[in-house]
Design a protein around this motif. Sequence first.
Motif, mmCIF file in Angstrom:
data_model
loop_
_atom_site.group_PDB
_atom_site.id
_atom_site.type_symbol
_atom_site.label_atom_id
_atom_site.label_comp_id
_atom_site.label_asym_id
_atom_site.label_seq_id
_atom_site.Cartn_x
_atom_site.Cartn_y
_atom_site.Cartn_z
ATOM 1 N N GLY A 113 0.763 -1.313 -0.027
ATOM 2 C CA GLY A 113 0.078 -0.126 -0.136
ATOM 3 C C GLY A 113 0.810 1.169 -0.029
ATOM 4 O O GLY A 113 0.245 2.087 -0.535
ATOM 5 N N ASN A 114 1.938 1.176 0.660
ATOM 6 C CA ASN A 114 2.734 2.327 0.833
ATOM 7 C C ASN A 114 3.583 2.756 -0.409
ATOM 8 O O ASN A 114 3.590 3.942 -0.863
ATOM 9 N N TYR A 115 3.975 1.531 -1.399
ATOM 10 C CA TYR A 115 4.705 2.018 -2.621
ATOM 11 C C TYR A 115 4.070 1.564 -3.801
ATOM 12 O O TYR A 115 4.726 1.559 -4.722
ATOM 13 N N GLY A 116 3.113 1.036 -3.687
ATOM 14 C CA GLY A 116 2.110 0.578 -4.889
ATOM 15 C C GLY A 116 1.931 1.390 -5.957
ATOM 16 O O GLY A 116 1.698 1.173 -7.034
ATOM 17 N N LEU A 117 1.836 2.917 -5.638
ATOM 18 C CA LEU A 117 1.280 3.923 -6.657
ATOM 19 C C LEU A 117 2.855 4.782 -7.003
ATOM 20 O O LEU A 117 2.537 5.934 -7.390
ATOM 21 N N THR A 118 3.729 4.187 -6.659
ATOM 22 C CA THR A 118 5.057 4.829 -6.758
ATOM 23 C C THR A 118 5.665 4.034 -8.010
ATOM 24 O O THR A 118 5.362 2.931 -8.522
ATOM 25 N N ARG A 119 6.927 4.785 -8.628
ATOM 26 C CA ARG A 119 7.598 4.070 -9.596
ATOM 27 C C ARG A 119 8.177 2.894 -9.260
ATOM 28 O O ARG A 119 8.522 2.026 -10.042
ATOM 29 N N PHE A 120 8.267 2.325 -7.909
ATOM 30 C CA PHE A 120 8.763 1.149 -7.342
ATOM 31 C C PHE A 120 7.855 0.103 -7.158
ATOM 32 O O PHE A 120 7.758 -0.710 -6.490
ATOM 33 N N SER A 121 6.618 0.243 -7.891
ATOM 34 C CA SER A 121 5.341 -0.499 -7.658
ATOM 35 C C SER A 121 5.653 -2.022 -8.081
ATOM 36 O O SER A 121 5.377 -2.919 -7.266
ATOM 37 N N LEU A 122 6.650 -2.095 -9.038
ATOM 38 C CA LEU A 122 6.681 -3.377 -9.591
ATOM 39 C C LEU A 122 7.727 -4.287 -8.578
ATOM 40 O O LEU A 122 7.684 -5.381 -8.246
ATOM 41 N N ALA A 123 8.774 -3.352 -8.172
ATOM 42 C CA ALA A 123 9.544 -3.836 -7.204
ATOM 43 C C ALA A 123 9.022 -4.420 -5.779
ATOM 44 O O ALA A 123 8.967 -5.266 -5.288
ATOM 45 N N MET A 124 8.038 -3.498 -5.592
ATOM 46 C CA MET A 124 7.285 -3.727 -4.082
ATOM 47 C C MET A 124 6.376 -5.098 -4.547
ATOM 48 O O MET A 124 6.335 -5.854 -3.567
ATOM 49 N N VAL A 125 5.720 -5.103 -5.575
ATOM 50 C CA VAL A 125 4.711 -6.540 -5.638
ATOM 51 C C VAL A 125 5.879 -7.752 -5.758
ATOM 52 O O VAL A 125 5.392 -8.587 -4.947
ATOM 53 N N THR A 126 7.086 -7.682 -6.327
ATOM 54 C CA THR A 126 7.768 -8.600 -6.159
ATOM 55 C C THR A 126 8.271 -8.753 -4.858
ATOM 56 O O THR A 126 8.502 -10.077 -4.459
ATOM 57 N N ALA A 127 8.583 -7.933 -4.030
ATOM 58 C CA ALA A 127 8.836 -7.986 -2.767
ATOM 59 C C ALA A 127 7.711 -8.623 -1.850
ATOM 60 O O ALA A 127 7.903 -9.541 -0.974
ATOM 61 N N VAL A 128 6.487 -8.267 -2.174
ATOM 62 C CA VAL A 128 5.488 -8.823 -1.211
ATOM 63 C C VAL A 128 5.284 -10.500 -1.729
ATOM 64 O O VAL A 128 5.088 -10.985 -0.871
ATOM 65 N N VAL A 129 5.688 -10.725 -2.999
ATOM 66 C CA VAL A 129 5.250 -12.119 -3.296
ATOM 67 C C VAL A 129 6.557 -13.007 -2.626
ATOM 68 O O VAL A 129 6.174 -13.964 -2.072
ATOM 69 N N GLY A 130 7.583 -12.340 -2.600
ATOM 70 C CA GLY A 130 8.837 -12.893 -1.873
ATOM 71 C C GLY A 130 8.458 -13.297 -0.363
ATOM 72 O O GLY A 130 8.793 -14.218 0.269
ATOM 73 N N GLN A 131 7.890 -12.308 0.361
ATOM 74 C CA GLN A 131 7.638 -12.154 1.818
ATOM 75 C C GLN A 131 6.571 -13.314 2.164
ATOM 76 O O GLN A 131 6.422 -14.000 2.804
ATOM 77 N N LEU A 132 5.414 -13.267 1.166
ATOM 78 C CA LEU A 132 4.430 -14.381 1.187
ATOM 79 C C LEU A 132 5.027 -15.974 1.022
ATOM 80 O O LEU A 132 4.724 -16.694 1.708
ATOM 81 N N VAL A 133 5.928 -15.714 0.029
ATOM 82 C CA VAL A 133 6.481 -17.320 -0.138
ATOM 83 C C VAL A 133 7.534 -17.773 0.797
ATOM 84 O O VAL A 133 7.408 -18.950 1.307
ATOM 85 N N MET A 134 8.154 -16.818 1.314
ATOM 86 C CA MET A 134 9.094 -17.052 2.477
ATOM 87 C C MET A 134 8.023 -17.313 3.918
ATOM 88 O O MET A 134 8.506 -18.382 4.591
#
Length: 298
Positions: free
Chosen positions: A135-156
């Motif tokens: 939610g904090n970075y989803g609307l910034t230019r780092f949105s794709l990186a943040m989605v990747t990080a979220v998936v990584g956290q959920l997987v971990m």
Amino acid sequence: EYVLDLLAIAVAIGCIWHRRDRFQGTTLVAPAAWAVGSLTMLGIVDVIVAANGAMSAGTLDAMRYFGMTCVFCTLMAVLGAKRPQHVGWQWIVLSLWVVLALPVGEAVVLWNGGTLDIGPFRQWMIVILVFVGLGNYGLTRFSLAMVTAVVGQLVMFYPVLPLIGGPHSSTWSWGIWLICAAILMAWWQTRRSPTNGGWDGLWVDFRDAFGLVWGLRVMERINATSKICDWNAELGWFGFQSEVPLGDSAGELERTFRTLLRRFVSPEWIQSHHGSLPSEDVAEDVAVTEDSPSDESP
């Protein structure tokens, strides 16, 4: 497999170090330090697990869970990244880590049949923290990186997630790789500034660095002041908007904007991201920053 984990962690830490100029002079130094510390902790856990091949499944789960809990510290540090409370806020970040990691200590003292049990409260707390970052970075230019990080956290965290998790899952390495890939993506996106300079460029850089929470706060203060002073200008998510020429009020608006940003970044950071700020304005910002009382609110 742990060798690949350590390699990915080393690359991620190298990316953060290489882009250290992007957060020097800002309150993002602490979040960056937490990020490096979290990655280092993941690496330490990997080394310990690799050095103890006969480790029981319960001990393995406890060790990995302890390492995983530190990944939220970076985001929590960002949410408190405003002067002057950003220093004391680090104790809150540390307290969060202790609360999340407490079941590991409980398991060491009172081992429950070799099974790590973090309870439903912490399970849902982990889910909330994961999506707060999005939610904090989803609307910034780092949105794709943040989605990747979220998936990584959920997987971990899959082994301890509510409803779907299960013990002894082998998702640890995949989580590390995805989180490190997200850092690499963010590093790639900061190879050059995406802005065109000026006040809009400065705002976009600040918004992307600090995210939605602090971006909305600054927007709220600017727009409230503009309404009171009748500046006929508004700060939106993509920059300043005005239906009429600002005239003499432009200087007052810019000065107010710089004052707000100084609670997060240095005058030099403002100058470097604005691109053409007069040197006398930078000198004024430095003097104001040095003379400002430490308990001033933004």
